[in-house]
Design a protein around this motif. Structure first.
Motif, PDB file in Angstrom:
ATOM      1  N   PRO A 196      17.214  40.289  16.457  1.00 61.48           N
ATOM      2  CA  PRO A 196      18.100  40.308  15.284  1.00 61.48           C
ATOM      3  C   PRO A 196      19.103  41.457  15.458  1.00 61.48           C
ATOM      4  O   PRO A 196      18.728  42.550  15.883  1.00 61.48           O
ATOM      5  CB  PRO A 196      17.141  40.569  14.113  1.00 61.48           C
ATOM      6  N   VAL A 197      20.373  41.225  15.157  1.00 61.14           N
ATOM      7  CA  VAL A 197      21.383  42.262  15.386  1.00 61.14           C
ATOM      8  C   VAL A 197      21.089  43.532  14.591  1.00 61.14           C
ATOM      9  O   VAL A 197      21.427  44.636  15.025  1.00 61.14           O
ATOM     10  CB  VAL A 197      22.822  41.760  15.103  1.00 61.14           C
ATOM     11  N   GLU A 198      20.422  43.384  13.458  1.00 63.03           N
ATOM     12  CA  GLU A 198      20.057  44.559  12.660  1.00 63.03           C
ATOM     13  C   GLU A 198      19.097  45.477  13.420  1.00 63.03           C
ATOM     14  O   GLU A 198      19.025  46.677  13.159  1.00 63.03           O
ATOM     15  CB  GLU A 198      19.445  44.108  11.332  1.00 63.03           C
ATOM     16  N   TYR A 199      18.387  44.939  14.372  1.00 66.45           N
ATOM     17  CA  TYR A 199      17.463  45.733  15.196  1.00 66.45           C
ATOM     18  C   TYR A 199      18.181  46.903  15.862  1.00 66.45           C
ATOM     19  O   TYR A 199      17.675  48.027  15.894  1.00 66.45           O
ATOM     20  CB  TYR A 199      16.829  44.819  16.257  1.00 66.45           C
ATOM     21  N   PHE A 200      19.382  46.645  16.377  1.00 70.71           N
ATOM     22  CA  PHE A 200      20.120  47.702  17.064  1.00 70.71           C
ATOM     23  C   PHE A 200      20.531  48.806  16.108  1.00 70.71           C
ATOM     24  O   PHE A 200      20.565  49.977  16.481  1.00 70.71           O
ATOM     25  CB  PHE A 200      21.321  47.110  17.813  1.00 70.71           C
ATOM     26  N   GLU A 201      20.817  48.459  14.864  1.00 77.63           N
ATOM     27  CA  GLU A 201      21.124  49.475  13.859  1.00 77.63           C
ATOM     28  C   GLU A 201      19.900  50.349  13.612  1.00 77.63           C
ATOM     29  O   GLU A 201      20.024  51.566  13.455  1.00 77.63           O
ATOM     30  CB  GLU A 201      21.572  48.819  12.553  1.00 77.63           C
ATOM     31  N   LEU A 202      18.727  49.735  13.576  1.00 78.45           N
ATOM     32  CA  LEU A 202      17.493  50.488  13.335  1.00 78.45           C
ATOM     33  C   LEU A 202      17.174  51.439  14.492  1.00 78.45           C
ATOM     34  O   LEU A 202      16.866  52.606  14.269  1.00 78.45           O
ATOM     35  CB  LEU A 202      16.320  49.530  13.109  1.00 78.45           C
ATOM     36  N   ILE A 203      17.244  50.949  15.720  1.00 78.43           N
ATOM     37  CA  ILE A 203      16.852  51.806  16.845  1.00 78.43           C
ATOM     38  C   ILE A 203      17.917  52.842  17.211  1.00 78.43           C
ATOM     39  O   ILE A 203      17.636  53.751  17.978  1.00 78.43           O
ATOM     40  CB  ILE A 203      16.433  50.996  18.091  1.00 78.43           C
ATOM     41  N   HIS A 204      19.121  52.680  16.660  1.00 81.05           N
ATOM     42  CA  HIS A 204      20.180  53.673  16.884  1.00 81.05           C
ATOM     43  C   HIS A 204      20.477  54.481  15.622  1.00 81.05           C
ATOM     44  O   HIS A 204      21.473  55.197  15.572  1.00 81.05           O
ATOM     45  CB  HIS A 204      21.460  52.992  17.379  1.00 81.05           C
ATOM     46  N   SER A 205      19.601  54.382  14.641  1.00 81.83           N
ATOM     47  CA  SER A 205      19.801  55.074  13.368  1.00 81.83           C
ATOM     48  C   SER A 205      19.832  56.591  13.570  1.00 81.83           C
ATOM     49  O   SER A 205      19.122  57.143  14.416  1.00 81.83           O
ATOM     50  CB  SER A 205      18.674  54.709  12.397  1.00 81.83           C
ATOM     51  N   ASP A 206      20.629  57.247  12.760  1.00 80.62           N
ATOM     52  CA  ASP A 206      20.640  58.715  12.751  1.00 80.62           C
ATOM     53  C   ASP A 206      19.382  59.263  12.092  1.00 80.62           C
ATOM     54  O   ASP A 206      19.022  60.420  12.296  1.00 80.62           O
ATOM     55  CB  ASP A 206      21.881  59.236  12.008  1.00 80.62           C
ATOM     56  N   THR A 263      15.740  59.775  11.996  1.00 74.61           N
ATOM     57  CA  THR A 263      14.662  59.797  12.990  1.00 74.61           C
ATOM     58  C   THR A 263      13.484  58.914  12.580  1.00 74.61           C
ATOM     59  O   THR A 263      12.917  58.212  13.416  1.00 74.61           O
ATOM     60  CB  THR A 263      14.165  61.243  13.229  1.00 74.61           C
ATOM     61  N   GLU A 264      13.105  58.949  11.298  1.00 70.75           N
ATOM     62  CA  GLU A 264      11.965  58.147  10.837  1.00 70.75           C
ATOM     63  C   GLU A 264      12.243  56.647  10.987  1.00 70.75           C
ATOM     64  O   GLU A 264      11.370  55.901  11.419  1.00 70.75           O
ATOM     65  CB  GLU A 264      11.630  58.486   9.387  1.00 70.75           C
ATOM     66  N   VAL A 265      13.439  56.218  10.627  1.00 69.87           N
ATOM     67  CA  VAL A 265      13.816  54.804  10.754  1.00 69.87           C
ATOM     68  C   VAL A 265      13.786  54.391  12.225  1.00 69.87           C
ATOM     69  O   VAL A 265      13.221  53.362  12.586  1.00 69.87           O
ATOM     70  CB  VAL A 265      15.216  54.558  10.142  1.00 69.87           C
ATOM     71  N   ARG A 266      14.387  55.219  13.062  1.00 68.30           N
ATOM     72  CA  ARG A 266      14.455  54.930  14.499  1.00 68.30           C
ATOM     73  C   ARG A 266      13.064  54.859  15.110  1.00 68.30           C
ATOM     74  O   ARG A 266      12.735  53.924  15.836  1.00 68.30           O
ATOM     75  CB  ARG A 266      15.315  55.997  15.182  1.00 68.30           C
ATOM     76  N   GLU A 267      12.228  55.835  14.829  1.00 65.66           N
ATOM     77  CA  GLU A 267      10.879  55.878  15.417  1.00 65.66           C
ATOM     78  C   GLU A 267      10.004  54.727  14.935  1.00 65.66           C
ATOM     79  O   GLU A 267       9.260  54.139  15.722  1.00 65.66           O
ATOM     80  CB  GLU A 267      10.205  57.221  15.115  1.00 65.66           C
ATOM     81  N   LYS A 268      10.105  54.391  13.645  1.00 65.73           N
ATOM     82  CA  LYS A 268       9.309  53.271  13.124  1.00 65.73           C
ATOM     83  C   LYS A 268       9.719  51.976  13.822  1.00 65.73           C
ATOM     84  O   LYS A 268       8.866  51.184  14.242  1.00 65.73           O
ATOM     85  CB  LYS A 268       9.487  53.135  11.617  1.00 65.73           C
ATOM     86  N   ALA A 269      11.010  51.759  13.953  1.00 65.76           N
ATOM     87  CA  ALA A 269      11.488  50.533  14.608  1.00 65.76           C
ATOM     88  C   ALA A 269      11.010  50.481  16.054  1.00 65.76           C
ATOM     89  O   ALA A 269      10.543  49.439  16.517  1.00 65.76           O
ATOM     90  CB  ALA A 269      13.006  50.456  14.538  1.00 65.76           C
ATOM     91  N   LYS A 323       7.293  38.358  19.346  1.00 64.45           N
ATOM     92  CA  LYS A 323       8.539  38.013  18.666  1.00 64.45           C
ATOM     93  C   LYS A 323       8.847  39.148  17.695  1.00 64.45           C
ATOM     94  O   LYS A 323       7.954  39.639  16.993  1.00 64.45           O
ATOM     95  CB  LYS A 323       8.387  36.700  17.901  1.00 64.45           C
ATOM     96  N   LEU A 324      10.096  39.589  17.661  1.00 65.69           N
ATOM     97  CA  LEU A 324      10.479  40.662  16.749  1.00 65.69           C
ATOM     98  C   LEU A 324      10.511  40.148  15.315  1.00 65.69           C
ATOM     99  O   LEU A 324      11.144  39.134  15.020  1.00 65.69           O
ATOM    100  CB  LEU A 324      11.839  41.244  17.132  1.00 65.69           C
ATOM    101  N   ILE A 325       9.800  40.857  14.458  1.00 71.70           N
ATOM    102  CA  ILE A 325       9.743  40.546  13.029  1.00 71.70           C
ATOM    103  C   ILE A 325      10.471  41.676  12.309  1.00 71.70           C
ATOM    104  O   ILE A 325       9.968  42.797  12.212  1.00 71.70           O
ATOM    105  CB  ILE A 325       8.285  40.436  12.524  1.00 71.70           C
ATOM    106  N   LEU A 326      11.672  41.380  11.871  1.00 71.18           N
ATOM    107  CA  LEU A 326      12.558  42.390  11.316  1.00 71.18           C
ATOM    108  C   LEU A 326      11.942  43.159  10.168  1.00 71.18           C
ATOM    109  O   LEU A 326      12.041  44.383  10.100  1.00 71.18           O
ATOM    110  CB  LEU A 326      13.879  41.736  10.888  1.00 71.18           C
ATOM    111  N   SER A 327      11.244  42.479   9.268  1.00 67.40           N
ATOM    112  CA  SER A 327      10.657  43.152   8.100  1.00 67.40           C
ATOM    113  C   SER A 327       9.622  44.194   8.516  1.00 67.40           C
ATOM    114  O   SER A 327       9.438  45.195   7.822  1.00 67.40           O
ATOM    115  CB  SER A 327      10.031  42.140   7.145  1.00 67.40           C
ATOM    116  N   GLU A 328       8.969  44.001   9.664  1.00 64.16           N
ATOM    117  CA  GLU A 328       7.978  44.968  10.142  1.00 64.16           C
ATOM    118  C   GLU A 328       8.617  46.111  10.923  1.00 64.16           C
ATOM    119  O   GLU A 328       7.971  47.116  11.187  1.00 64.16           O
ATOM    120  CB  GLU A 328       6.944  44.265  11.020  1.00 64.16           C
ATOM    121  N   LEU A 329       9.861  45.945  11.314  1.00 66.25           N
ATOM    122  CA  LEU A 329      10.568  47.000  12.034  1.00 66.25           C
ATOM    123  C   LEU A 329      11.216  48.003  11.094  1.00 66.25           C
ATOM    124  O   LEU A 329      11.506  49.119  11.489  1.00 66.25           O
ATOM    125  CB  LEU A 329      11.635  46.398  12.962  1.00 66.25           C
ATOM    126  N   LYS A 330      11.442  47.577   9.858  1.00 63.78           N
ATOM    127  CA  LYS A 330      12.117  48.434   8.880  1.00 63.78           C
ATOM    128  C   LYS A 330      11.172  49.464   8.295  1.00 63.78           C
ATOM    129  O   LYS A 330      10.020  49.249   8.149  1.00 63.78           O
ATOM    130  CB  LYS A 330      12.715  47.590   7.749  1.00 63.78           C
TER     131      LYS A 330
END
Length: 157
Positions: A123-133, A135-141, A150-157
């Motif tokens: 999901p394109v939103e995945y890249f926003e999560l892993i490149h987030s400023d 740190t907690e959002v980035r590390e959780k993702a 399979k990537l499950i977006l709701s579990e990456l957030k």
């Protein structure tokens, strides 16, 4: 006329038209642009004249060549394609389509189709999560990515 500077060529064992039709059944906006069956004169691989096939297809606005010329080369993970998906429903669609009928699931959003070609369905939103400023959002993702096939977006957030 193709204006694409680089065109990936997919070498498959046989039936270029069937391979093209398979991908066109998954990527609905595509089209078969060309198909040819040709005779190959005797060469270093074979002392007999043989045939090979080529096809050109366009999927998602990108042209691919398909060469069906025997079992000399196989796909491996060194080359793969990323499918950028707008939402979880699109991730689910491509994941299911690519892994059914002989495909296989990998980890972290990677899978192989029935021909062994590797894909990452993201999901394109995945890249926003892993490149987030943040740190907690980035590390959780990132940590949850490693726990998933399979990537499950709701579990990456």
């Amino acid at each position: 006329m193709n204006h694409q500077k680089i065109t990936p060529c997919l070498w498959v064992e046989k039936d270029a038209q069937a391979v093209a039709e398979y991908y066109l059944s998954i990527f609905k906006d595509g089209k078969l642009k060309d198909y040819r069956k040709m005779e190959n004169p005797p060469n270093e691989f074979s002392s007999d004249a043989s045939t090979f096939e080529t096809a050109v297809m366009e999927i998602a606005g990108m042209e691919f060549s398909i060469l069906a010329a025997g079992p000399m080369f196989k796909f491996n993970e060194a080359v793969s394609f990323v499918v950028n998906c707008k939402d979880q429903a699109e991730v689910d669609y491509y994941w299911d389509a690519l892994t059914k009928n002989g495909g296989e699931e990998g980890v972290c959003g990677w899978c192989k189709d029935k021909y062994g070609l590797s894909w990452q369905v993201v999901p394109v939103e995945y890249f926003e999560l892993i490149h987030s400023d943040n740190t907690e959002v980035r590390e959780k993702a990132l940590q949850n990515t490693f726990k998933q096939k399979k990537l499950i977006l709701s579990e990456l957030k």
